[in-house]
Design a protein around this motif. Structure first.
Motif, PDB file in Angstrom:
ATOM      1  N   TYR A 116       0.849  -1.199   0.000  1.00 38.10           N
ATOM      2  CA  TYR A 116       0.000   0.000   0.000  1.00 38.10           C
ATOM      3  C   TYR A 116       0.884   1.248   0.000  1.00 38.10           C
ATOM      4  O   TYR A 116       2.093   1.167   0.215  1.00 38.10           O
ATOM      5  CB  TYR A 116      -0.911   0.019   1.232  1.00 38.10           C
ATOM      6  CG  TYR A 116      -2.070  -0.950   1.150  1.00 38.10           C
ATOM      7  CD1 TYR A 116      -1.915  -2.281   1.502  1.00 38.10           C
ATOM      8  CD2 TYR A 116      -3.319  -0.540   0.723  1.00 38.10           C
ATOM      9  CE1 TYR A 116      -2.967  -3.185   1.434  1.00 38.10           C
ATOM     10  CE2 TYR A 116      -4.384  -1.436   0.643  1.00 38.10           C
ATOM     11  CZ  TYR A 116      -4.197  -2.756   1.005  1.00 38.10           C
ATOM     12  OH  TYR A 116      -5.239  -3.635   0.929  1.00 38.10           O
ATOM     13  N   TRP A 127      -1.261   5.873   3.130  1.00 37.70           N
ATOM     14  CA  TRP A 127      -2.299   4.978   3.632  1.00 37.70           C
ATOM     15  C   TRP A 127      -1.809   4.256   4.877  1.00 37.70           C
ATOM     16  O   TRP A 127      -2.517   4.156   5.884  1.00 37.70           O
ATOM     17  CB  TRP A 127      -2.685   3.988   2.548  1.00 37.70           C
ATOM     18  CG  TRP A 127      -3.863   3.116   2.882  1.00 37.70           C
ATOM     19  CD1 TRP A 127      -5.178   3.385   2.654  1.00 37.70           C
ATOM     20  CD2 TRP A 127      -3.825   1.823   3.499  1.00 37.70           C
ATOM     21  NE1 TRP A 127      -5.966   2.350   3.094  1.00 37.70           N
ATOM     22  CE2 TRP A 127      -5.166   1.366   3.623  1.00 37.70           C
ATOM     23  CE3 TRP A 127      -2.805   1.003   3.957  1.00 37.70           C
ATOM     24  CZ2 TRP A 127      -5.489   0.147   4.188  1.00 37.70           C
ATOM     25  CZ3 TRP A 127      -3.119  -0.221   4.523  1.00 37.70           C
ATOM     26  CH2 TRP A 127      -4.445  -0.647   4.633  1.00 37.70           C
ATOM     27  N   LEU A 176     -10.049  -0.762   8.596  1.00 37.67           N
ATOM     28  CA  LEU A 176      -9.645  -1.863   7.742  1.00 37.67           C
ATOM     29  C   LEU A 176     -10.747  -2.896   7.645  1.00 37.67           C
ATOM     30  O   LEU A 176     -11.449  -3.160   8.620  1.00 37.67           O
ATOM     31  CB  LEU A 176      -8.375  -2.538   8.301  1.00 37.67           C
ATOM     32  CG  LEU A 176      -7.132  -1.656   8.451  1.00 37.67           C
ATOM     33  CD1 LEU A 176      -6.028  -2.430   9.152  1.00 37.67           C
ATOM     34  CD2 LEU A 176      -6.654  -1.164   7.095  1.00 37.67           C
ATOM     35  N   THR A 177     -10.877  -3.502   6.468  1.00 36.13           N
ATOM     36  CA  THR A 177     -11.811  -4.606   6.303  1.00 36.13           C
ATOM     37  C   THR A 177     -11.117  -5.912   6.693  1.00 36.13           C
ATOM     38  O   THR A 177      -9.877  -5.971   6.821  1.00 36.13           O
ATOM     39  CB  THR A 177     -12.296  -4.703   4.849  1.00 36.13           C
ATOM     40  OG1 THR A 177     -11.186  -5.061   4.021  1.00 36.13           O
ATOM     41  CG2 THR A 177     -12.889  -3.377   4.382  1.00 36.13           C
ATOM     42  N   ASP A 195     -10.736  -8.480   4.825  1.00 36.22           N
ATOM     43  CA  ASP A 195      -9.861  -8.886   3.722  1.00 36.22           C
ATOM     44  C   ASP A 195      -8.534  -8.136   3.760  1.00 36.22           C
ATOM     45  O   ASP A 195      -7.473  -8.716   3.486  1.00 36.22           O
ATOM     46  CB  ASP A 195     -10.557  -8.649   2.379  1.00 36.22           C
ATOM     47  CG  ASP A 195     -11.685  -9.642   2.126  1.00 36.22           C
ATOM     48  OD1 ASP A 195     -12.573  -9.327   1.315  1.00 36.22           O
ATOM     49  OD2 ASP A 195     -11.670 -10.726   2.747  1.00 36.22           O
ATOM     50  N   GLN A 196      -8.572  -6.860   4.108  1.00 35.09           N
ATOM     51  CA  GLN A 196      -7.327  -6.092   4.202  1.00 35.09           C
ATOM     52  C   GLN A 196      -6.451  -6.601   5.339  1.00 35.09           C
ATOM     53  O   GLN A 196      -5.229  -6.712   5.200  1.00 35.09           O
ATOM     54  CB  GLN A 196      -7.644  -4.610   4.388  1.00 35.09           C
ATOM     55  CG  GLN A 196      -8.176  -3.934   3.145  1.00 35.09           C
ATOM     56  CD  GLN A 196      -8.612  -2.501   3.410  1.00 35.09           C
ATOM     57  OE1 GLN A 196      -9.117  -2.185   4.475  1.00 35.09           O
ATOM     58  NE2 GLN A 196      -8.399  -1.647   2.426  1.00 35.09           N
ATOM     59  N   GLU A 214      -4.908  -9.811   4.188  1.00 36.02           N
ATOM     60  CA  GLU A 214      -3.874  -9.579   3.179  1.00 36.02           C
ATOM     61  C   GLU A 214      -2.592  -9.031   3.810  1.00 36.02           C
ATOM     62  O   GLU A 214      -1.487  -9.518   3.542  1.00 36.02           O
ATOM     63  CB  GLU A 214      -4.408  -8.608   2.129  1.00 36.02           C
ATOM     64  CG  GLU A 214      -3.406  -8.249   1.047  1.00 36.02           C
ATOM     65  CD  GLU A 214      -3.918  -7.139   0.133  1.00 36.02           C
ATOM     66  OE1 GLU A 214      -3.137  -6.690  -0.712  1.00 36.02           O
ATOM     67  OE2 GLU A 214      -5.089  -6.729   0.297  1.00 36.02           O
ATOM     68  N   ILE A 215      -2.732  -8.029   4.662  1.00 35.59           N
ATOM     69  CA  ILE A 215      -1.555  -7.417   5.298  1.00 35.59           C
ATOM     70  C   ILE A 215      -0.853  -8.418   6.205  1.00 35.59           C
ATOM     71  O   ILE A 215       0.390  -8.505   6.235  1.00 35.59           O
ATOM     72  CB  ILE A 215      -1.978  -6.166   6.081  1.00 35.59           C
ATOM     73  CG1 ILE A 215      -2.423  -5.066   5.106  1.00 35.59           C
ATOM     74  CG2 ILE A 215      -0.853  -5.651   6.952  1.00 35.59           C
ATOM     75  CD1 ILE A 215      -3.055  -3.869   5.781  1.00 35.59           C
TER      76      ILE A 215
END
Length: 574
Positions: free
Chosen positions: A47, A51, A62-63, A65-66, A69-70
């Motif tokens: 990212y 951000w 944050l969702t 999914d985020q 992912e992170i």
């Protein structure tokens, strides 16, 4: 990327962050462990640096999914965050982490636990308030008030646990919406003090959430409340504040709604030029928003031409232009699809407007009060409404439309809702109650299909009449003489009283506390204020006490309100 050793995740700071799903802290500790700059951390997670900076400062929600992912990008074990598919992780790493967790427990560090809040929390709170708002269309305000207040308390407690969470502002927005709905419900119950308290709380929380659109919406809702309370100057000042809050480029729905409220405020203040100018601004905003896919939250419904027509009708009533008001009401009714409860209230608004077109018979006045229609037919549950009534001119009442010179049976006025008040004897023998029920239903048939019944819901004639009105598809309005009125009724009629009160489209509560003859007579006079005809279930004898049926009949005749006496052959009193 350098491998982080398993014991890193058992350190006190990281273990606590994992327990709370505090990703900003986890990211910062990973950055320090690797010796990265913020830019290098951003490159690792894929990212931008700006951000990532917002995430680290807790300003970027944050969702799931985020987070997933992170976490994968920087090697955070998903199962320690208590979500994600365990099968996606390397079994060898899970064993290493298991050893680290065991060592953590021996060291006295708390094991990771499920976080109190996540990205679904605010959405859950909002969905609960949304369900309550949908129930408002068919549920009395007195039944909605306890759960609405409980929802505010729940959201407040959740926010208390989430003050450091990246989702705190979203939860604040949900709390603001819940407080706004609680304000509406209390206003509908005529509890103005509680209504103002919750409206102001909704505004303060919306500002804390840094949500200018929500703050402006709540300020506008409070403005609508003040206009309905016949204080248009306060309302207009609040609307000016809402416009300042929302900025120079508000969405079209906000401009349409605020302009409509301004028109209503100016009409209440009898400023015709300003009211008409505000209506034009609202019309322009409605046209500009026609291509919008969906209204922005917190608006629940589009603000279309039908909604605007409803506001235009109320404005025209305030400006004493009944013909234009009737046309606008008809446009609103034909275009929108209100529920049964809202339609019942709306039709009662239309009836006196139509009568007002004959200015030799009646002079219209506008008395703003709480209206179920206003909130539900407006852009959301935060909108305005009004009530129309007619004040009789001194002098001779016009000749009735039908077969008797002392009974008002308006066959020539089909389409107009006729408002019928009732007064009658209590404690009727069962066989007499059957006769009275039959007589009332036969009399009601002369006024169908548009009938509104006004009743105090006492045992005997009042309850028989109220049930008859509902059974023929009419609208019921209850007039409650005193706070302790129910306690003074026979206990065996409490169940019927509660049922009928719950089915009333509108309830008028007088300010008396004790249920006395004076409060009863005042309630009867209140019904006569709005009645086209009085049904008197009366044996023709003098009243046994002040406020009895004979007294109500005398008052109706003094006011030249037509009286229809219903006392069938064979009826008797105990």
């Amino acid at each position: 990327m350098t491998q982080i050793p398993p014991q890193f995740w058992s350190g006190p700071v990281v273990a606590a962050a994992l327990a709370e799903c505090d990703l900003p802290t986890i990211l910062e500790e990973v950055r320090r462990a690797h010796g990265w700059t913020q830019g290098q951390l951003a490159e690792a997670v894929g990212y931008s640096q700006s951000w990532v900076s917002k995430v680290l400062r807790g300003r970027q929600p944050l969702t799931l999914d985020q987070v997933r992912e992170i976490s994968i990008q920087i090697g955070v074990p998903l199962h320690l965050l208590r979500f994600g598919a365990r099968g996606d992780d390397d079994p060898t790493k899970r064993r290493d982490f298991g050893k680290a967790v065991a060592l953590t427990a021996l060291a006295g560090v708390a094991l990771p636990k499920r976080p109190d809040v996540d990205e679904t929390t605010a959405a859950t709170l909002t969905s609960i308030t949304g369900a309550q708002r949908r129930l408002e269309a068919v549920t009395p305000a007195r039944e909605l008030a306890p759960p609405a207040v409980a929802q505010v308390d729940l959201a407040s407690r959740v926010l208390g646990r989430a003050s450091r969470s990246p989702h705190a502002d979203e939860i604040r927005a949900g709390l603001s919406e819940a407080a706004g709905f609680a304000a509406w419900v209390h206003a509908d119950m005529q509890d103005t003090g509680s209504a103002r308290f919750y409206y102001r709380r909704a505004i303060d929380i919306a500002r804390q959430a840094d949500n200018v659109l929500l703050a402006a919406y709540m300020i506008g809702s409070l403005a609508a409340f003040e206009i309905e309370a016949e204080d248009p100057l306060i309302g207009l000042n609040l609307l000016a504040r809402a416009r300042r809050e929302i900025g120079d480029r508000p969405p079209a729905i906000a401009r349409a709604w605020l302009s409509s409220l301004e028109a209503l405020g100016h009409a209440t203040a009898r400023d015709e030029a300003a009211a008409l100018q505000a209506l034009k601004a609202a019309e322009s905003a409605v046209r500009a928003g026609e291509r919008a896919v969906a209204p922005p939250w917190p608006w629940a419904f589009p603000f279309d031409h039908a909604k605007l027509a409803g506001y235009r009708a109320l404005v025209m009533v305030g400006l004493k232009r009944p013909a234009e008001a009737v046309a606008a009401f008809n446009e609103s009714l034909s275009s929108a699809q209100p529920g049964a409860k809202q339609r019942g209230v709306l039709v009662t608004e239309v009836r006196p407007l139509r009568l007002c077109r004959d200015t030799t018979r009646r002079r219209c006045i506008w008395r703003p009060t709480r209206s179920l229609w206003g909130r539900r037919m407006g852009p959301s549950a935060s909108c305005t409404g009004s009530r129309i009534s007619a004040e009789r001119m001194p002098g001779r009442r016009p000749a009735p439309c039908a077969r008797s010179t002392n009974v008002f049976t308006p066959h020539c006025c089909r389409g107009i809702m006729v408002r019928i008040a009732v007064s009658g004897h209590r404690g009727l023998p069962e066989e007499t109650a059957v006769l009275i029920d039959r007589a009332i239903r036969e009399a009601l048939s002369d006024y169908l299909p548009d009938v509104c019944g006004l009743s105090c819901l006492a045992d005997g004639a009042d309850q028989i009449f109220a049930r008859g009105v509902l059974d023929v598809g009419g609208v019921l309005e209850a007039v409650i003489p005193a706070k302790e009125y129910r306690d003074g009724l026979p206990s065996e009629c409490h169940a019927a009283y509660d049922e009928l009160l719950g089915r009333a489209a509108r309830t008028h509560r007088l300010a008396f506390v004790e249920s006395t003859s004076k409060s009863h007579m005042t309630a009867s006079a209140r019904m006569l204020d709005d009645a086209d005809v009085l049904f008197a279930v009366w044996d023709g004898q003098p009243a046994r006490g002040y406020g009895g049926t004979a007294d109500v009949v005398a008052e109706a005749r003094r006011r030249e309100v037509p009286v229809r006496v219903l006392w069938p052959e064979g009826a008797r009193r105990d």
